[in-house]
Design a protein around this motif. Structure first.
Motif, short mmCIF file in Angstrom:
data_model
loop_
_atom_site.label_atom_id
_atom_site.label_comp_id
_atom_site.label_asym_id
_atom_site.label_seq_id
_atom_site.Cartn_x
_atom_site.Cartn_y
_atom_site.Cartn_z
N GLU A 1 0.83 -1.19 0.00
CA GLU A 1 0.00 0.00 0.00
C GLU A 1 0.87 1.25 0.00
O GLU A 1 1.81 1.36 0.79
N GLY A 2 0.59 2.17 -0.88
CA GLY A 2 1.32 3.42 -0.93
C GLY A 2 2.71 3.31 -1.52
O GLY A 2 3.44 4.30 -1.55
N GLU A 3 3.08 2.14 -2.01
CA GLU A 3 4.43 1.97 -2.54
C GLU A 3 4.47 2.29 -4.03
O GLU A 3 3.50 2.12 -4.75
N ARG A 4 5.64 2.74 -4.48
CA ARG A 4 5.84 2.99 -5.90
C ARG A 4 6.85 1.99 -6.44
O ARG A 4 8.00 1.96 -6.00
N LEU A 5 6.41 1.15 -7.38
CA LEU A 5 7.30 0.17 -7.98
C LEU A 5 7.48 0.53 -9.44
O LEU A 5 6.54 0.98 -10.10
N CYS A 6 8.69 0.34 -9.94
CA CYS A 6 8.93 0.66 -11.34
C CYS A 6 9.42 -0.57 -12.08
O CYS A 6 10.36 -1.23 -11.65
N LEU A 7 8.76 -0.89 -13.19
CA LEU A 7 9.26 -1.93 -14.08
C LEU A 7 10.21 -1.27 -15.05
O LEU A 7 9.84 -0.36 -15.79
N LEU A 8 11.46 -1.73 -15.02
CA LEU A 8 12.49 -1.10 -15.82
C LEU A 8 13.04 -2.13 -16.79
O LEU A 8 13.35 -3.26 -16.40
N GLY A 9 13.19 -1.74 -18.04
CA GLY A 9 13.75 -2.69 -18.99
C GLY A 9 13.78 -2.11 -20.38
O GLY A 9 13.14 -1.09 -20.65
N LYS B 1 7.45 -5.13 -20.21
CA LYS B 1 7.00 -4.29 -19.11
C LYS B 1 5.65 -3.65 -19.42
O LYS B 1 4.77 -3.62 -18.55
N THR B 2 5.47 -3.15 -20.66
CA THR B 2 4.19 -2.54 -21.00
C THR B 2 3.09 -3.59 -21.08
O THR B 2 1.95 -3.34 -20.68
N THR B 3 3.45 -4.80 -21.55
CA THR B 3 2.46 -5.88 -21.59
C THR B 3 1.98 -6.20 -20.19
O THR B 3 0.78 -6.39 -19.95
N THR B 4 2.91 -6.25 -19.24
CA THR B 4 2.54 -6.50 -17.84
C THR B 4 1.53 -5.45 -17.37
O THR B 4 0.50 -5.77 -16.77
N LEU B 5 1.81 -4.20 -17.69
CA LEU B 5 0.93 -3.10 -17.30
C LEU B 5 -0.47 -3.29 -17.92
O LEU B 5 -1.48 -3.08 -17.26
N MET C 1 13.48 -5.85 -15.87
CA MET C 1 12.93 -6.92 -16.71
C MET C 1 13.76 -7.13 -17.95
O MET C 1 14.34 -6.20 -18.50
N ARG C 2 13.82 -8.38 -18.37
CA ARG C 2 14.43 -8.70 -19.67
C ARG C 2 13.69 -9.89 -20.26
O ARG C 2 13.45 -10.88 -19.58
#
Lengths: 363, 306
Positions: A29-37, A43-47, A208-209
């Protein structure tokens, strides 16, 4: 803190091409996670799977303990800020921000009040009656943000939020977005290919890779302890050397790097004598000493080299060194190397702890 | 920019538009001007006491038969436009969503009628809709009707034929508009709580209106001047204005009268279209007025900015 978003074992393939490979992570809760790759890493597919635009073949997405896989996008209550903002061009700014509230059939007075709140939050209340076309890129982005948070979503998704802005505005908006996000305390998933953006915005970064998450951790952890060569290359820059393990123990690793002599590195489990390894040293960790400098402190590696090239970049000076046939890059802040001239012999020094070892094969 | 620079710029600009202007003037304006001039001239041998230029127009506008045909032309053209819009919109959506090969195939099918002569396509309808035609035989075979129905030489047949010929223009302009809509708009709408239908109706449809408008303009003006299709499918009883013009010019050799009819057709076509768009403008203006009731916070913000 409890997991607010839980993504568990997402798999998706198109034919033989595996787009998502057991993607698993969670956001508190309240956390910011970033998918980087890099582009095409999934990463966009995950989103889009989380948003409900794409169905994964296996795996599940849970928000606040409730599985949402079977829900259409409009039932998920997820706010999305699109890469190109996707503001509705045929509506005013007010109507854009009000859209989600009107879809929820809120009374007109509530709609007006909450649109007002959202627009004041992004300091664009005066633009309510303008059309999106009349706003600058940065303003459009703020409206896209206001539209996404006006519905009070349970999760916020940011898709490459800064890629449509020029370099200067990008940094400005990065700070602005962070400033907006912090007090909202809303679970946020951001997707980006820019490691600086990721590290600046996120509490944790997932690299991500090829459809897999390679490493997940705080920006500091990912930067200083990359799990493998890919992560090390993608997050920051590194000097990459080959080495052979001489001795591995819990206290540290001793290894032989051709051309550099013997080096001491941070302890790395499971290494045995004669294992071939890749050695990584961040360029900003390397200090330069004049060749004659006396005094060797324990816990440091010292490598004699020659100064081959000096590139002044303002905030730092990039020094290219030749150590035997090996090239090393060292970043020095300010004018610390003014006394040195090209061709001078120097000593490159860095801590044992700043020497990372990755087994070869674990790319 | 310096003065000489801007002068040079202006000169090259004038040179650039000179060619299109010339072509437009010679091939478009001159014939229209000639048509106007012709309509005001008096046919040879038709000298009368009050045979001045406007006389032809006055007579035409007082001629019930002519007005009936004008009314039929307008009515059936509007019906064709409406039918095209309703039938072609879903087709346009399919075209806009299709990709690669499928889209090429769809375009070929759509463009086929344009590549064949209108007369040929229209004669195809004779085979389909005739007394012993495919439709009648099929309906009789199915037992829906027990003797052949008259499917030709009525207004429906004209509209059906026109819709088929014109649909390509509607599909092309609507599909172009639909294709230019960002697919993220629909996703954004869905994420904000809109059902697929609601997202279409509030986001996609309004943005496709310019294309729909263009399609309607094309179909309507082409239908107004249609000649072959109404001629073949409507028969001699149900004439269009273009048929009258042909008759006057080619059979009765009354060129001024034919020219006056052509001018009137032009005026009616632009007039109907002008009225329709004026109505649209009025509606938008009314809506803008209603929206101008600016929310209080926005006004506060505005004052704050000053």
């Amino acid at each position: 803190m409890t997991d607010h978003l839980a993504v568990d074992g997402l798999e998706l393939s198109f034919g033989t091409h595996q787009v998502l490979n057991r993607v698993t992570f969670s956001i508190a809760e309240g956390e910011r996670l970033c998918l980087l790759g890099p582009s095409g890493c999934g990463k966009t597919t995950t989103l889009q799977v989380i948003a409900g635009f794409i169905q994964a073949q296996t795996g599940s997405v849970t928000v606040a303990g409730r599985p949402i896989d079977h829900l259409p996008p409009e039932k998920r209550n997820i706010g999305i800020m699109f890469q190109n903002y996707a503001l509705f061009p045929h509506m005013t700014i007010f109507d854009n921000v009000a859209f989600g509230l009107r879809m929820r059939r809120l009374p007109a007075a509530d709609v007006e009040q909450r649109v007002g709140e959202a627009l004041r939050l992004v300091r664009l209340a005066h633009a309510a009656q303008k059309s999106p076309r009349q706003l600058s890129g940065g303003e459009q982005q703020r409206i896209a943000f206001a539209r996404a948070v006006a519905i009070r979503p349970s999760l916020l998704l940011l898709d490459e939020p800064f890629s449509n802005l020029d370099a200067r505005l990008r940094i400005e908006m990065r700070d602005e977005l962070l400033h907006l996000l912090r007090p909202l305390k809303i679970a946020t998933l951001m997707v980006t290919h820019d490691q600086e953006e990721a590290m600046a915005i996120a509490d944790r970064v997932a690299v991500m890779r090829a459809g897999r998450i390679e490493q997940i951790g705080t920006p500091q952890a990912v930067y200083s302890q990359p799990a493998n060569l890919f992560v090390a290359h993608f997050v920051g820059e590194s000097n990459v050397l080959d080495g052979t393990v001489l001795e591995g123990s819990a206290a540290g690793t001793r290894l032989e790097a051709p051309g550099l002599g013997s080096l001491n590195a941070r302890a790395s489990g499971g290494l045995r004598r004669n294992d071939q390894v890749t050695v990584l040293v961040r360029p900003e960790r390397i200090s330069l000493l004049p060749a004659g400098a006396a005094g060797r402190e324990p816990g440091w590696n010292y490598v004699p080299a020659t100064l081959d090239e000096v590139v002044f970049l303002g905030h730092r000076t990039e020094c290219r060194l030749l150590a035997g046939a090996r090239r090393l890059t060292a970043w020095q802040a300010g004018g610390t190397i003014e006394a040195l001239r090209l061709g001078d012999p120097v000593i490159a020094a860095w801590r044992h702890d700043d020497t990372l070892v990755v087994p070869q094969g674990a790319t | 920019m310096t003065r000489t620079g801007s002068a040079r710029w202006l000169r090259s600009w004038l040179l650039l538009i000179a060619v299109p202007l010339l072509v437009f003037g010679v091939f478009y304006c001159a014939p229209i001007a000639n048509l106007l001039r012709l309509s005001f001239s008096v046919a040879e041998g038709q000298t009368g006491a009050n045979a001045d230029g406007l006389d032809i127009y006055a007579k035409l506008l007082g001629d019930e038969y002519f007005l009936l045909i004008v009314w039929r032309t307008v009515k059936l053209s509007l019906l064709t436009t409406l039918a095209c819009a309703i039938l072609c919109y879903p087709v346009s959506m399919v075209v806009a969503q299709s990709k690669g090969w499928a889209q090429t195939c769809l375009f070929i099918v759509l463009l086929m009628p344009l590549m064949t002569s209108v007369t040929v396509t229209t004669y195809g309808w004779l085979i389909l809709l005739g007394q012993a035609g495919v439709v009648n035989s099929a309906l009789m075979g199915l037992g829906v009707i027990d003797r052949p129905q008259r499917l030709l030489q009525n207004e429906t047949a004209i509209v059906v034929g026109l819709v088929q010929v014109m649909s390509v223009f509607m599909v092309l302009s609507v599909a172009a508009a639909l294709q230019s809509i960002d697919s993220n708009h629909v996703r954004a709408a869905r994420s904000l709580g809109a059902s697929p239908w609601s997202a279409f109706w509030r986001i996609v449809f309004p943005q496709s209106l310019p294309g729909l408008r263009t399609g309607c303009l094309l179909v309507f003006s082409l239908s107004m001047s249609a000649y072959a299709t109404p001629g073949v499918l409507g028969g001699p009883r149900l004439k269009f204005v273009s048929f009258l013009i042909y008759q006057q010019a080619m059979q009765l050799l009354d060129w001024p009268r034919a020219a006056a009819m052509a001018v009137l057709l032009l005026i009616v076509t632009t007039g109907v279209w002008g009225l329709a768009s004026a109505y649209g403008q009025l509606k938008t203006w009314r809506r803008r007025q209603a929206e101008a009731a600016v929310p209080a916070f926005a006004q506060a913000g505005r004052q704050g900015a000053i």
